[in-house]
Write an enzyme that holds these catalytic residues in place. Structure first.
Site, PDB file in Angstrom:
ATOM      1  N   ASP A 289      17.461   9.582  -8.267  1.00 13.81           N
ATOM      2  CA  ASP A 289      18.890   9.894  -8.219  1.00 13.81           C
ATOM      3  C   ASP A 289      19.445   9.938  -6.801  1.00 13.81           C
ATOM      4  O   ASP A 289      20.475  10.594  -6.558  1.00 13.81           O
ATOM      5  CB  ASP A 289      19.168  11.227  -8.926  1.00 13.81           C
TER       6      ASP A 289
ATOM      7  N   ASP B 108       0.942  18.301  19.515  1.00 12.28           N
ATOM      8  CA  ASP B 108       1.526  19.504  20.093  1.00 12.28           C
ATOM      9  C   ASP B 108       2.036  20.424  18.984  1.00 12.28           C
ATOM     10  O   ASP B 108       1.377  20.582  17.965  1.00 12.28           O
ATOM     11  CB  ASP B 108       2.611  19.131  21.105  1.00 12.28           C
TER      12      ASP B 108
ATOM     13  N   LYS C 292      -3.770  10.446   5.395  1.00 18.04           N
ATOM     14  CA  LYS C 292      -3.394   9.712   6.604  1.00 18.04           C
ATOM     15  C   LYS C 292      -2.328  10.555   7.303  1.00 18.04           C
ATOM     16  O   LYS C 292      -1.123  10.353   7.136  1.00 18.04           O
ATOM     17  CB  LYS C 292      -2.831   8.338   6.255  1.00 18.04           C
TER      18      LYS C 292
ATOM     19  N   LYS D 158       3.413   4.362  -1.164  1.00 21.42           N
ATOM     20  CA  LYS D 158       3.569   5.298  -2.273  1.00 21.42           C
ATOM     21  C   LYS D 158       4.914   5.985  -2.098  1.00 21.42           C
ATOM     22  O   LYS D 158       5.046   6.934  -1.322  1.00 21.42           O
ATOM     23  CB  LYS D 158       2.442   6.332  -2.308  1.00 21.42           C
TER      24      LYS D 158
ATOM     25  N   HIS E  59      -8.700  10.996   1.854  1.00 26.24           N
ATOM     26  CA  HIS E  59      -7.727   9.918   1.671  1.00 26.24           C
ATOM     27  C   HIS E  59      -6.448  10.186   2.458  1.00 26.24           C
ATOM     28  O   HIS E  59      -5.524   9.379   2.442  1.00 26.24           O
ATOM     29  CB  HIS E  59      -7.408   9.765   0.177  1.00 26.24           C
TER      30      HIS E  59
ATOM     31  N   HIS F  44       0.823  -1.205   0.000  1.00 27.92           N
ATOM     32  CA  HIS F  44       0.000   0.000   0.000  1.00 27.92           C
ATOM     33  C   HIS F  44       0.863   1.263   0.000  1.00 27.92           C
ATOM     34  O   HIS F  44       0.356   2.374   0.111  1.00 27.92           O
ATOM     35  CB  HIS F  44      -0.899  -0.040   1.252  1.00 27.92           C
TER      36      HIS F  44
END
Length: 386
Positions: A116, A302, A297, A111, A295, A109
């Site tokens: 380089d 603080d 997350k 991404k 979508h 899952h």
């Protein structure tokens, strides 16, 4: 509990949704000189997907070593086949994670893009049109999907590259000589140069050494929070330890706010809502995001701790799937992340304890059944979920 290991002197840029992310990604791909490591869960066949695919292909045709890894379930087997043909024809290397679910139900899952060994992108944004729902109905959203990715420059890129290279190696069937060559590549380190001194950590979840790493990062942040915690997630169904950490923070006087996505899956909404009575009783503020598909997350604690990544606060992400998050310990970044989440909260609808108490027995029964079913599934899928 082992602490998250932070690395100093990184330049971390927050990118909100595809409007900011895809132009930055494509520009970086077009500037690539040597190597691209690219991982995603969903790689759609739409205008956005075509633009990213073409940028990867252009890089490969320039002689850049391009390695692309997509998830078989998230992308879909027909799309993975067509995408692979285009990229391999351009000279890129292409692999599919866990095709046909031959190795169980775990999904990649993550991404992640590393270019380089100088710049990396890590977050929650899939390769698809911001205006279309993630899932098969293809319906148009009322506003662009709300999500985040970070662009990273500096010494932390070495760790991200090492992990992405390792994932590529693990998913292939390579001869010993080739594996040794790849591991030698993984030991090379990029020069640690950047413009700003942010402290950051790269944390992953897998089913070997890092089974609970991302959850531990959240638990440590909740345990150390003194003033406020804002947490946004599309799917809310964490285990008991996570829920207790939220409750204990609120009981210490920390202002805890959960921003939860709703309206995508009815069964997932019911599971999340089954937790509401206890969350509200513990003094936790719950807000449902309804403007578009949430979508993101992300979280902030603080005035210094924040995280962005692919991991939802549910059993699949915390105990089954392979995930990747960036954790940042920096007041400037945390202030930016807080402002974004607060705008999301303003776009949501707060759950009133009294109104939710009056939802009726049928809805409570549906929520309870959804929770029991979900818990049974997770106990089968992930030992340790509770």
């Amino acid at each position: 509990m082992r602490s998250v290991t932070f690395v100093d002197d990184n330049d971390i840029t927050l990118l909100e949704s595809g409007v900011a992310f895809f132009p930055a990604l494509i520009a970086a791909l077009d500037a690539a000189r040597h190597e691209v490591l690219f991982e995603t869960y969903i790689f759609a066949e739409d205008e956005t997907g075509d633009a990213v695919r073409d940028a990867l292909a252009r890089a490969a045709r320039r002689g850049v070593k391009v390695r692309v890894l997509v998830d078989w379930f998230g992308t879909g087997h027909r799309v993975t086949s067509r995408l692979g043909q285009v990229l391999t024809h351009a000279g890129a290397q292409y692999r599919v994670f866990n095709p046909l679910c031959k190795r169980g139900i775990a999904r990649s899952h993550r991404k992640i893009t590393v270019i380089d060994r100088e710049v990396a992108f890590v977050g929650g944004i899939n390769v698809n049109d911001d205006w279309l729902c993630d899932h098969a109905d293809g319906r148009r959203l009322p506003a662009p999907r709300w999500d985040f990715t970070v662009r990273v420059r500096g010494p932390l890129v070495a760790q991200i590259h090492h992990e992405a290279q390792g994932q590529w190696t693990r998913t292939g069937r390579l001869r010993l000589r080739k594996r040794l060559e790849l591991f030698r590549e993984m030991r090379k380190q990029p020069p640690p140069s950047c413009a700003s001194p942010a402290r950051a950590a790269f944390v992953v979840r897998d089913n070997l050494r890092n089974r609970t790493t991302i959850q531990r990062a959240y638990l440590q942040a909740l345990g150390h929070a003194r003033h406020s915690v804002l947490l946004a997630t599309p799917y809310f169904a964490p285990g008991r330890k996570f829920r207790k950490a939220l409750a204990h923070a609120a009981q210490r006087g920390v202002a805890v706010t959960l921003l939860i996505g709703v309206g995508e899956f009815a069964i997932q909404d019911a599971v999340a809502q089954s937790f509401y009575p206890k969350l509200l009783a513990d003094g936790i503020r719950v807000v449902e995001y309804r403007r578009t598909q949430l979508h993101a997350k992300v979280a902030v604690a603080d005035d210094h701790w924040a995280t962005v990544g692919s991991s939802n606060c549910d059993g699949l992400s915390l105990f089954v799937n392979q995930e990747a998050n960036i954790v940042v310990d920096d007041p400037v970044f945390a202030a930016s992340m807080r402002a974004h989440i607060e705008r999301g909260i303003a776009d949501g609808v707060e759950v009133c304890p009294q109104e939710f108490a009056d939802i009726g027995w049928l809805r409570r029964a549906v929520n309870g059944c959804a929770y029991v079913g979900y818990k049974l599934v997770m106990r089968v899928c992930a030992i340790g979920y509770a």
